[in-house]
Design an enzyme around this catalytic site. Structure first.
Site, PDB file in Angstrom:
ATOM      1  CB  THR A 187       1.239 -42.409  12.223  1.00  0.00           C
ATOM      2  OG1 THR A 187       1.879 -43.298  11.327  1.00  0.00           O
ATOM      3  CG2 THR A 187      -0.081 -41.972  11.651  1.00  0.00           C
ATOM      4  CD  GLU A 332      -3.712 -42.793  11.425  1.00  0.00           C
ATOM      5  OE1 GLU A 332      -3.720 -42.338  12.590  1.00  0.00           O
ATOM      6  OE2 GLU A 332      -2.974 -43.736  11.077  1.00  0.00           O
ATOM      7  CE  LYS A 440      -8.827 -64.762  20.286  1.00  0.00           C
ATOM      8  NZ  LYS A 440      -9.228 -64.788  18.925  1.00  0.00           N
ATOM      9  CD1 TRP A 445      -9.060 -62.082  22.202  1.00  0.00           C
ATOM     10  CD2 TRP A 445     -10.069 -60.147  21.720  1.00  0.00           C
ATOM     11  NE1 TRP A 445      -9.039 -61.939  20.844  1.00  0.00           N
ATOM     12  CE2 TRP A 445      -9.656 -60.749  20.511  1.00  0.00           C
ATOM     13  CE3 TRP A 445     -10.721 -58.916  21.658  1.00  0.00           C
ATOM     14  CZ2 TRP A 445      -9.871 -60.168  19.265  1.00  0.00           C
ATOM     15  CZ3 TRP A 445     -10.941 -58.341  20.423  1.00  0.00           C
ATOM     16  CH2 TRP A 445     -10.516 -58.962  19.237  1.00  0.00           C
TER      17      TRP A 445
END
Ligand code: ADP
Length: 558
Positions: A187, A332, A440, A445
């Site tokens: 990754t 993944e 936040k 959020w």
């Protein structure tokens, strides 16, 4: 009681054997690093892959050993895909856009035995030869006539076409265990060292079946597929394997990923389906707009790796009649997790309603199970509003990283994606943020993805990135950075006015910063941590400098 069916392992080589036998005449066209266009057929691919497999054996590559590539999308890279995995070794695709320190780290960590490279990476190879110890040789993916003249460790440098010429094509693909490793991809690791994801033959073949389906990438023998997404990034989203499975014509762009080169190739080879990250399509669309062209054959394009802005979807669909397939995945996940294809009751949707669906990352393909959970780990409802951490599981999801003693990342058998998402009642998932990028504000959020999507709809905006900036009162507030078209006179306040009514009032960024460029990582994603490093204190500084009453002009939280 056991079923009475044949026990045939799912192997990567079987994809090639199928393509050779059933689609031997089908073409593979590659723009080469050498500058010309190369053409051959699946049967040539299969024959050369067997010769190469003999070549790998002659180099002493044992089953399970890693063979690395530093290469663009092209037929030689495709031969390596099958020769290496098919013969039982592990194909390790290296990302050449990473910093050399990371490339060296990855080669040593993976203990690569050989590195195959395209000539464009010669300078990188010269530096690597001095730094890495594990490879015993480097193979230039070219013919004798194009071989580089002098390199420090000349005895460690081999010629790809020599390797093929020296061996015959009598090679039986071994009957491996389907759970054996087939390929390895690290990754890009925006923080910390890159992590290796080790795919198996079984996971690769199952992913290939699922990704080819009509509601997934929708590939068939009638397609001409152009994978613009690099073969060094999660196996070009599986397209080299899918093309073999379905017998599609393949077109490889080599190193030429600019709009003009891609457009010429699409038209010359009559590409029907392409796939890439949004940044690549930006270049293609600008080129076609300037030139006033159309797409005579391309009907679909898969866009993923980062959120596809609605402005891009509508441009493709309305101006060029190219359908956008928005997809989400991860290294993944091999990588395909969800694809945004309509359900029956949505096919009549038009205009804004249609685009609202297409802005979502889509529905899970069979094999990927997903859920969203709150901070307490409890599932959050699929109501299209509630957000939570996205977890997935399935036969092509990694359960552990390669070569590490770290505990497996799984939570009760689920892989935490690091994405924050909502899911609607139809099962369409929409990413609202990476968990490390969330904003936040006053305990609530704010979705940076939504703000970016709306901002990119402004015709003068070419790129938008929204980050969390520290704020003395609200903890964090969104800060929007934009790149505008050359010659544009758009101001920050004009853009803020454009956002009004399109996002919740309290989501409105407190400021917009016009920047020359936005930093992108090795796979075309915005490097938000770099932006945060630079702009995290934007509001704190502005408030201190302005002091008192004028501070209100940049705090518009309601
Ligand atoms: P890395 O995490 O190393 O950059 P990946 O290519 O595996 O490498 O990135 C996976 C991540 O990319 C996902 O977790 C998600 O955050 C993002 N991503 C992929 N596709 C999309 C998409 N269509 N929309 C938004 N984000 C996406």
């Amino acid at each position: 009681m056991q079923g009475l069916m044949m026990q045939q392992p799912l192997l990567v080589a079987s994809l090639l054997m199928h393509a050779e036998r059933h689609h031997g005449e089908q073409e593979i066209v590659s723009r080469r690093v050498e500058g010309d266009i190369h053409r051959y057929r699946y049967r040539d691919l299969a024959q050369r892959a067997r010769r190469l497999a003999n070549g790998l054996a002659a180099l002493g590559i044992a089953p399970g050993e890693r063979v690395a590539t530093l290469a663009w999308n092209g037929y030689r890279h495709m031969e390596l895909y099958f020769a290496v995995s098919g013969s039982g070794a592990v194909l390790h695709t290296l990302n050449p856009r990473l910093h050399i320190d990371q490339v060296s780290y990855i080669i040593e960590h993976a203990e690569d035995r050989v590195v195959f490279f395209d000539l464009s990476f010669l300078p990188l190879i010269e530096s690597l030869m001095k730094r890495v110890k594990s490879p015993k040789c480097f193979v230039a993916m070219t013919d004798r006539a194009h071989m580089p003249k002098a390199l420090g460790h000349a005895d460690a440098l081999l010629c790809y076409e020599d390797l093929i010429d020296r061996h015959d094509d009598a090679f039986d693909w071994p009957m491996l265990d389907e759970n054996d490793a087939s390929s390895l991809c690290y990754t890009s690791g925006t923080t910390g060292n890159p992590k290796g994801v080790l795919y198996s033959h079984r996971s690769t073949v199952l992913h290939t079946y699922a990704a080819a389906l009509p509601d997934s990438l929708n590939c068939s023998a009638r397609d001409v597929i152009l994978p613009v997404v690099p073969m060094f990034h999660v196996n070009a989203w599986g397209l080299p394997y899918i093309a073999c499975m379905v017998g599609a014509k393949l077109v490889f762009p080599g190193p030429a990923l600019d709009g003009k080169s891609l457009y010429e190739l699409i038209e010359a080879e009559q590409v029907t389906l392409s796939a890439g990250v949004p940044t690549v399509w930006q270049g293609l669309l600008s080129h076609v707009a300037e030139r006033g062209g159309t797409f005579s054959s391309m009907r679909r394009t898969v866009i993923g790796g980062a959120a596809c802005p609605t402005a891009m979807t509508s441009k493709f669909q309305e101006c060029y009649q190219v359908e956008v397939l928005h997809a989400w995945g991860m290294t993944e996940l091999s990588p395909v997790g969800t694809v945004c294809s309509f359900k029956g009751h949505q096919s009549a949707l038009s205009g804004e309603h249609r685009y609202a669906v297409q802005a979502k990352q889509g529905r899970s393909v069979f094999g990927i199970d997903m859920k969203i959970v709150g901070p307490d780990g409890a599932e959050v409802p699929w109501d299209g509003h509630a957000t939570g951490d996205l977890l997935v599981r399935g036969p092509w999801v990694a359960r552990q990283y390669f070569g590490t003693d770290d505990p497996p990342p799984l939570q009760d058998g689920w892989f935490p994606t690091g994405d924050v998402a909502k899911i609607d009642a139809d099962g369409f998932m929409q990413i609202t943020d990476r968990s490390k990028d969330v904003i936040k504000s006053g305990g609530e959020w704010i979705s940076s993805a939504d703000i970016e999507n709306v901002a990119s709809r402004h015709p003068e905006v070419t790129m938008a990135a929204c980050i969390a900036a520290r704020h003395p009162k609200w903890d964090e507030r969104p800060l929007l950075l934009i790149v505008t078209r050359p010659g544009s006179t758009l101001t920050g306040s004009e853009l803020l006015a454009f956002l009004d009514g399109k996002i919740a009032k309290w989501w409105r960024p407190d400021a917009v910063v016009l920047v020359e460029s936005i930093p992108l990582g090795a796979t075309g994603k915005v490097l938000k941590h770099r932006l945060r490093e630079q702009y995290a204190n934007y509001y704190v500084t502005a408030l201190t400098e302005r002091s008192g009453s004028s501070a209100a002009s940049i705090t518009q939280h309601e």
